[in-house]
Design a protein around this motif. Structure first.
Motif, PDB file in Angstrom:
ATOM      1  N   VAL A  41      91.870 143.832 -76.155  1.00  0.00           N
ATOM      2  CA  VAL A  41      92.624 144.403 -75.033  1.00  0.00           C
ATOM      3  C   VAL A  41      91.914 145.641 -74.502  1.00  0.00           C
ATOM      4  CG1 VAL A  41      94.784 145.513 -74.342  1.00  0.00           C
ATOM      5  CG2 VAL A  41      94.844 143.475 -75.788  1.00  0.00           C
ATOM      6  N   THR A  46      92.786 139.898 -72.709  1.00  0.00           N
ATOM      7  CA  THR A  46      94.167 139.762 -73.207  1.00  0.00           C
ATOM      8  C   THR A  46      94.405 138.436 -73.922  1.00  0.00           C
ATOM      9  OG1 THR A  46      94.901 138.881 -71.066  1.00  0.00           O
ATOM     10  CG2 THR A  46      95.083 141.267 -71.398  1.00  0.00           C
ATOM     11  N   ILE A  49      96.834 138.451 -77.073  1.00  0.00           N
ATOM     12  CA  ILE A  49      98.190 139.010 -76.976  1.00  0.00           C
ATOM     13  C   ILE A  49      99.135 138.350 -77.974  1.00  0.00           C
ATOM     14  CG2 ILE A  49     100.255 139.111 -75.495  1.00  0.00           C
ATOM     15  CD1 ILE A  49      98.296 141.245 -74.766  1.00  0.00           C
ATOM     16  N   ASN A  71     105.756 138.310 -75.062  1.00  0.00           N
ATOM     17  CA  ASN A  71     104.432 137.826 -74.701  1.00  0.00           C
ATOM     18  C   ASN A  71     104.172 138.020 -73.207  1.00  0.00           C
ATOM     19  OD1 ASN A  71     102.126 135.978 -76.021  1.00  0.00           O
ATOM     20  ND2 ASN A  71     102.429 135.360 -73.891  1.00  0.00           N
ATOM     21  N   LEU A  74     103.795 141.868 -72.369  1.00  0.00           N
ATOM     22  CA  LEU A  74     102.507 142.400 -72.807  1.00  0.00           C
ATOM     23  C   LEU A  74     101.370 141.831 -71.968  1.00  0.00           C
ATOM     24  CD1 LEU A  74     102.904 142.362 -76.707  1.00  0.00           C
ATOM     25  CD2 LEU A  74     103.015 144.335 -75.173  1.00  0.00           C
ATOM     26  N   GLU A  75     101.443 140.541 -71.669  1.00  0.00           N
ATOM     27  CA  GLU A  75     100.415 139.888 -70.858  1.00  0.00           C
ATOM     28  C   GLU A  75     100.333 140.532 -69.475  1.00  0.00           C
ATOM     29  OE1 GLU A  75      97.330 137.555 -70.490  1.00  0.00           O
ATOM     30  OE2 GLU A  75      98.646 136.911 -72.111  1.00  0.00           O
ATOM     31  N   LYS A  79      97.291 145.489 -70.347  1.00  0.00           N
ATOM     32  CA  LYS A  79      95.927 145.782 -69.907  1.00  0.00           C
ATOM     33  C   LYS A  79      95.894 147.016 -69.006  1.00  0.00           C
ATOM     34  CE  LYS A  79      91.977 143.557 -67.613  1.00  0.00           C
ATOM     35  NZ  LYS A  79      91.494 142.286 -66.997  1.00  0.00           N
TER      36      LYS A  79
END
Length: 235
Positions: A41, A46, A49, A71, A74-75, A79
């Motif tokens: 990351v 990514t 993740i 998920n 965060l995805e 970043k």
């Protein structure tokens, strides 16, 4: 600086803690894979993740993280959060943003400060030390009756930044920047959470395993950390 014999003894004892940790921790590879994903990351990739999600869910299943939502969050956000941190180096804002993401992914709205710290750690293990409520209580950083506050974590972090470096220097330990907080955390976590009696059960286990020589060594080590934290608070 301790003697060569003292250094070797402490080094051996930390290796025994690592063996014990790997035995108790059911899936130690989950942490290792999360570290690898964190490095990706930081490089703008990514693809790992899912490993971060697995790490957070395995840490505390009772938190009730919605795997798909976590998920997705965060995805979609991690970043850019990491990129901003790389530019601004605002540690408090970084933790706050991670906490907000985790808060949105948990079924019951709670203060996800510990989860955010754990996520920050696997992203930047050389910057963010791990902590759990039993450790913060054992080191007398907060009252037992409530969870850790963000301000208290950063007071702890600034103290431990100094304390751990001083302890490593004093005892001559050869821990790398990326592993030093984790190695100390393994000891503190076992010491303060093993049956929750302030190290007594861990001492009994060490005696049973004929590791008695490590008990006094670790008592001195932990006392040194407490002393350095106290000095940092007073400065």
């Amino acid at each position: 600086m301790v003697s060569a014999d003292g250094y070797a003894e402490l080094e051996r004892c930390f290796e025994k803690v690592r063996l014990l940790w790997n035995f108790i921790e059911k899936n130690p590879e989950v942490y290792t894979e999360a570290l690898e994903a964190g490095m990706k990351v930081r490089g703008g990739d990514t693809s790992g993740i899912g490993k971060l999600v697995e790490f957070l869910r395995s840490w505390n299943k009772a938190r009730g993280y919605n795997e798909n939502k976590l998920n997705e969050l965060l995805e979609g956000n991690l970043k850019s959060i990491v990129s901003e941190f790389e530019k601004e180096h605002n540690e408090e804002e970084f933790i706050r943003k991670l906490r907000n993401i985790l808060g949105d992914a948990v079924k019951k709205k709670t203060n996800e400060i510990i989860g955010a710290i754990k996520l920050a750690h696997v992203l930047y293990p050389e910057i963010f030390p791990l902590i759990d409520n039993p450790i913060s209580e054992g080191l007398e950083l907060k009252p037992e009756w409530r969870t850790l506050k963000l301000s208290e974590y950063f007071a702890f972090k600034h103290a431990v930044d100094h304390a751990v470096d001083e302890v490593i220097k004093k005892f001559g330990l050869n821990f790398s920047e990326r592993e030093k907080y984790k190695r100390v955390d393994e000891l503190l976590y076992l010491w303060y959470t093993w049956k929750g009696n302030n190290g007594e059960s861990l001492k009994e286990l060490f005696e049973g395993l004929e590791w008695k020589e490590c008990i006094e060594v670790f008592e001195k080590f932990i006392e040194t950390i407490k002393e350095e934290i106290m000095k940092s608070r007073q400065s």
